[in-house]
Motif scaffolding. Structure first.
Motif, PDB file in Angstrom:
ATOM      1  N   UNK A  60       0.788  -1.062  -0.016  1.00 62.78           N
ATOM      2  CA  UNK A  60       0.233   0.052   0.119  1.00 62.78           C
ATOM      3  C   UNK A  60       0.670   1.017  -0.206  1.00 62.78           C
ATOM      4  N   UNK A  61       0.704   2.196  -0.781  1.00 58.14           N
ATOM      5  CA  UNK A  61       1.172   3.392  -0.596  1.00 58.14           C
ATOM      6  C   UNK A  61       0.258   4.823  -0.439  1.00 58.14           C
ATOM      7  N   UNK A  62       0.993   5.507   0.348  1.00 58.82           N
ATOM      8  CA  UNK A  62       0.361   7.120   0.315  1.00 58.82           C
ATOM      9  C   UNK A  62       0.700   8.047  -0.796  1.00 58.82           C
ATOM     10  N   UNK A  63      -0.300   8.301  -1.538  1.00 63.90           N
ATOM     11  CA  UNK A  63       0.017   9.026  -2.871  1.00 63.90           C
ATOM     12  C   UNK A  63      -0.422  10.541  -2.768  1.00 63.90           C
ATOM     13  N   UNK A  64       0.300  11.274  -3.388  1.00 63.87           N
ATOM     14  CA  UNK A  64      -0.018  12.802  -3.008  1.00 63.87           C
ATOM     15  C   UNK A  64      -1.195  13.248  -3.890  1.00 63.87           C
ATOM     16  N   UNK A  65      -2.221  14.048  -3.421  1.00 62.75           N
ATOM     17  CA  UNK A  65      -3.310  14.544  -3.969  1.00 62.75           C
ATOM     18  C   UNK A  65      -2.914  16.220  -4.048  1.00 62.75           C
ATOM     19  N   UNK A  66      -3.769  16.814  -3.365  1.00 63.80           N
ATOM     20  CA  UNK A  66      -3.639  18.488  -3.215  1.00 63.80           C
ATOM     21  C   UNK A  66      -2.211  18.789  -2.486  1.00 63.80           C
ATOM     22  N   UNK A 109      -4.589   1.007  -2.848  1.00 65.58           N
ATOM     23  CA  UNK A 109      -4.320  -0.473  -3.082  1.00 65.58           C
ATOM     24  C   UNK A 109      -3.175  -0.631  -4.006  1.00 65.58           C
ATOM     25  N   UNK A 110      -2.223  -1.492  -4.026  1.00 68.85           N
ATOM     26  CA  UNK A 110      -1.262  -1.751  -5.066  1.00 68.85           C
ATOM     27  C   UNK A 110      -1.851  -1.730  -6.447  1.00 68.85           C
ATOM     28  N   UNK A 111      -2.716  -2.970  -6.540  1.00 68.03           N
ATOM     29  CA  UNK A 111      -3.366  -3.033  -8.143  1.00 68.03           C
ATOM     30  C   UNK A 111      -3.953  -1.823  -8.570  1.00 68.03           C
ATOM     31  N   UNK A 112      -4.838  -1.060  -7.854  1.00 68.53           N
ATOM     32  CA  UNK A 112      -5.417   0.302  -8.309  1.00 68.53           C
ATOM     33  C   UNK A 112      -4.178   1.155  -8.733  1.00 68.53           C
ATOM     34  N   UNK A 113      -3.359   1.413  -8.055  1.00 70.51           N
ATOM     35  CA  UNK A 113      -2.376   2.434  -8.138  1.00 70.51           C
ATOM     36  C   UNK A 113      -1.606   1.948  -9.686  1.00 70.51           C
ATOM     37  N   UNK A 114      -1.397   0.626  -9.725  1.00 69.83           N
ATOM     38  CA  UNK A 114      -0.576   0.138 -11.211  1.00 69.83           C
ATOM     39  C   UNK A 114      -1.459   0.559 -12.296  1.00 69.83           C
ATOM     40  N   UNK A 115      -3.040   0.299 -12.147  1.00 59.19           N
ATOM     41  CA  UNK A 115      -3.922   0.535 -13.242  1.00 59.19           C
ATOM     42  C   UNK A 115      -3.782   2.043 -13.501  1.00 59.19           C
ATOM     43  N   UNK A 116      -3.599   2.852 -12.543  1.00 66.92           N
ATOM     44  CA  UNK A 116      -3.770   4.285 -12.783  1.00 66.92           C
ATOM     45  C   UNK A 116      -2.393   4.750 -13.138  1.00 66.92           C
ATOM     46  N   UNK A 117      -1.452   4.107 -13.435  1.00 65.45           N
ATOM     47  CA  UNK A 117      -0.081   4.498 -13.850  1.00 65.45           C
ATOM     48  C   UNK A 117       0.604   5.027 -12.556  1.00 65.45           C
ATOM     49  N   UNK A 118       0.367   4.869 -11.283  1.00 63.00           N
ATOM     50  CA  UNK A 118       0.992   5.490 -10.147  1.00 63.00           C
ATOM     51  C   UNK A 118       2.309   4.354  -9.885  1.00 63.00           C
ATOM     52  N   UNK A 119       3.360   4.973  -9.492  1.00 65.13           N
ATOM     53  CA  UNK A 119       4.684   4.188  -9.268  1.00 65.13           C
ATOM     54  C   UNK A 119       4.728   4.040  -7.853  1.00 65.13           C
ATOM     55  N   UNK A 120       5.176   2.993  -7.225  1.00 64.97           N
ATOM     56  CA  UNK A 120       5.569   2.773  -5.877  1.00 64.97           C
ATOM     57  C   UNK A 120       6.738   3.635  -5.548  1.00 64.97           C
ATOM     58  N   UNK A 135       7.025   6.884  -6.621  1.00 63.38           N
ATOM     59  CA  UNK A 135       6.273   8.144  -6.570  1.00 63.38           C
ATOM     60  C   UNK A 135       5.651   8.178  -5.187  1.00 63.38           C
ATOM     61  N   UNK A 136       5.423   7.121  -4.349  1.00 69.98           N
ATOM     62  CA  UNK A 136       4.458   7.166  -3.304  1.00 69.98           C
ATOM     63  C   UNK A 136       5.124   7.973  -2.218  1.00 69.98           C
ATOM     64  N   UNK A 137       4.275   8.663  -1.355  1.00 71.80           N
ATOM     65  CA  UNK A 137       4.960   9.487  -0.324  1.00 71.80           C
ATOM     66  C   UNK A 137       5.428   8.624   0.823  1.00 71.80           C
ATOM     67  N   UNK A 138       4.878   7.440   0.929  1.00 70.26           N
ATOM     68  CA  UNK A 138       5.287   6.670   2.044  1.00 70.26           C
ATOM     69  C   UNK A 138       4.667   5.115   1.591  1.00 70.26           C
ATOM     70  N   UNK A 139       5.363   3.857   1.694  1.00 72.96           N
ATOM     71  CA  UNK A 139       4.910   2.812   1.481  1.00 72.96           C
ATOM     72  C   UNK A 139       4.998   1.777   2.747  1.00 72.96           C
ATOM     73  N   UNK A 140       4.235   0.781   2.752  1.00 73.45           N
ATOM     74  CA  UNK A 140       4.254  -0.231   3.762  1.00 73.45           C
ATOM     75  C   UNK A 140       5.691  -0.693   4.035  1.00 73.45           C
ATOM     76  N   UNK A 141       6.139  -1.079   5.241  1.00 76.76           N
ATOM     77  CA  UNK A 141       7.373  -1.750   5.158  1.00 76.76           C
ATOM     78  C   UNK A 141       7.339  -3.057   5.185  1.00 76.76           C
ATOM     79  N   UNK A 142       8.499  -3.785   4.547  1.00 71.91           N
ATOM     80  CA  UNK A 142       8.246  -5.309   4.051  1.00 71.91           C
ATOM     81  C   UNK A 142       8.089  -6.087   5.521  1.00 71.91           C
ATOM     82  N   UNK A 143       8.362  -5.679   6.680  1.00 70.70           N
ATOM     83  CA  UNK A 143       8.274  -6.374   7.834  1.00 70.70           C
ATOM     84  C   UNK A 143       7.069  -5.946   8.523  1.00 70.70           C
ATOM     85  N   UNK A 144       6.199  -5.251   8.002  1.00 69.57           N
ATOM     86  CA  UNK A 144       4.984  -4.537   8.837  1.00 69.57           C
ATOM     87  C   UNK A 144       4.112  -5.777   8.955  1.00 69.57           C
TER      88      UNK A 144
END
Length: 297
Positions: A139-145, A225-236, A238-247
């Motif tokens: 999961x990623x936090x993506x920039x809007x405004x 969600x990762x799959x919807x981010x991919x479909x929208x052309x968003x890249x991990x 570019x995310x402001x924050x992403x889940x840690x692999x050990x989370x």
């Protein structure tokens, strides 16, 4: 005169017979035994051809377009070698592929994680189970405004998925980033009612998961969600924050192959899982998604 007519008639009959033999492929001038042997050989050849090429058993799998359908397509040749034709039916929501699986229209589906499946079973009365974990989508936090987490102002709007399991996952990510605080002990069942610390009075806006990328222009940031981010052309990247692999999320939210209860060990299911967890598919995932999709095997 009668004799001439007789000769003429005989000649016509003979000519007709010769014409029929010459023009028909169904009546070769061969002995009956040879014809029978030839017929048996043809049948045997047709049967062998059907077994090797024309009679692949179908496996019908429901999936969201990206990355699930793409990953399934990468496994088609492997399944063909195992004697199966993979048919991928694409869905754009999280409800229909489970209902289609429950009703028997699908042999399996591939789009969800187990917490969501468990919640779905409880709410809809379905009896679907996980056959294998295939991949994890951070999961990623993506920039809007707002283009930075540090710049989020008091009262900023943060969009999250509106289904229970994915909303919990989004809230856990926000908590990991120090944006909110959650009740002690809440994890997979967290809702915005479990927020006990919100110093900047962020407004949590619940949005259908598939619509989150489209909501970016209306909110400050969105947890997608990762799959919807991919479909929208968003890249991990570019995310402001992403889940840690050990989370907690990384260990619990792997996307699974779901089947009807009792079919986890069927020949079809085993073939599908073996294909999707092959080195070929693993390489495809790693090369294609650049960290947006991570193999779970």
């Amino acid at each position: 005169m009668k004799k001439s007519l007789y000769v003429f008639s005989a000649a016509l009959v003979a000519a007709a017979a010769l014409t029929a033999c010459a023009g028909s492929k169904e009546a070769p001038a061969t002995p009956a035994a040879t014809q029978a042997a030839s017929s048996e050989e043809t049948k045997a050849e047709e049967s062998t051809a059907a077994e090797t090429t024309g009679q692949l058993e179908k496996i019908i799998v429901g999936a969201t377009p990206a990355p699930h359908a793409e990953i399934l397509n990468a496994a088609k040749d492997i399944l063909k070698e195992k004697g199966y034709e993979l048919v991928v039916k694409e869905y754009t929501d999280y409800v229909q592929p489970n209902m289609a699986l429950e009703s028997g229209d699908l042999d399996a589906n591939y789009f969800q994680h187990k917490p969501y499946l468990d919640q779905f079973n409880e709410q809809k009365g379905t009896d679907l189970v996980s056959a294998a974990a295939i991949h994890y989508e951070p999961f990623g936090i993506y920039a809007g405004k707002t283009d930075s987490i540090d710049k989020l102002a008091d009262g900023a709007q943060i969009a999250v998925p509106n289904d229970v399991s994915n909303e919990a996952r989004a809230l856990l990510l926000l908590a990991d980033q120090g944006l909110i605080g959650l009740k002690e002990g809440v994890e997979l069942d967290a809702t915005k009612n479990d927020i006990v610390k919100n110093d900047k009075n962020f407004k949590i806006v619940e949005v259908e998961a598939a619509q989150l990328p489209r909501s970016l222009g209306d909110v400050d940031v969105a947890v997608i969600n990762g799959n919807y981010a991919i479909e929208a052309g968003l890249k991990v990247s570019d995310a402001l924050a992403v889940e840690d692999a050990k989370s907690v999320a990384a260990t619990l939210y792997s996307n699974i192959i779901a089947v009807r209860s009792g079919e986890e060990s069927s020949e079809k299911t085993k073939a599908l899982v073996e294909a999707l967890t092959s080195d070929t598919v693993k390489k495809f995932i790693e090369d294609t998604y650049e960290g947006a999709v991570v193999p779970s095997f």
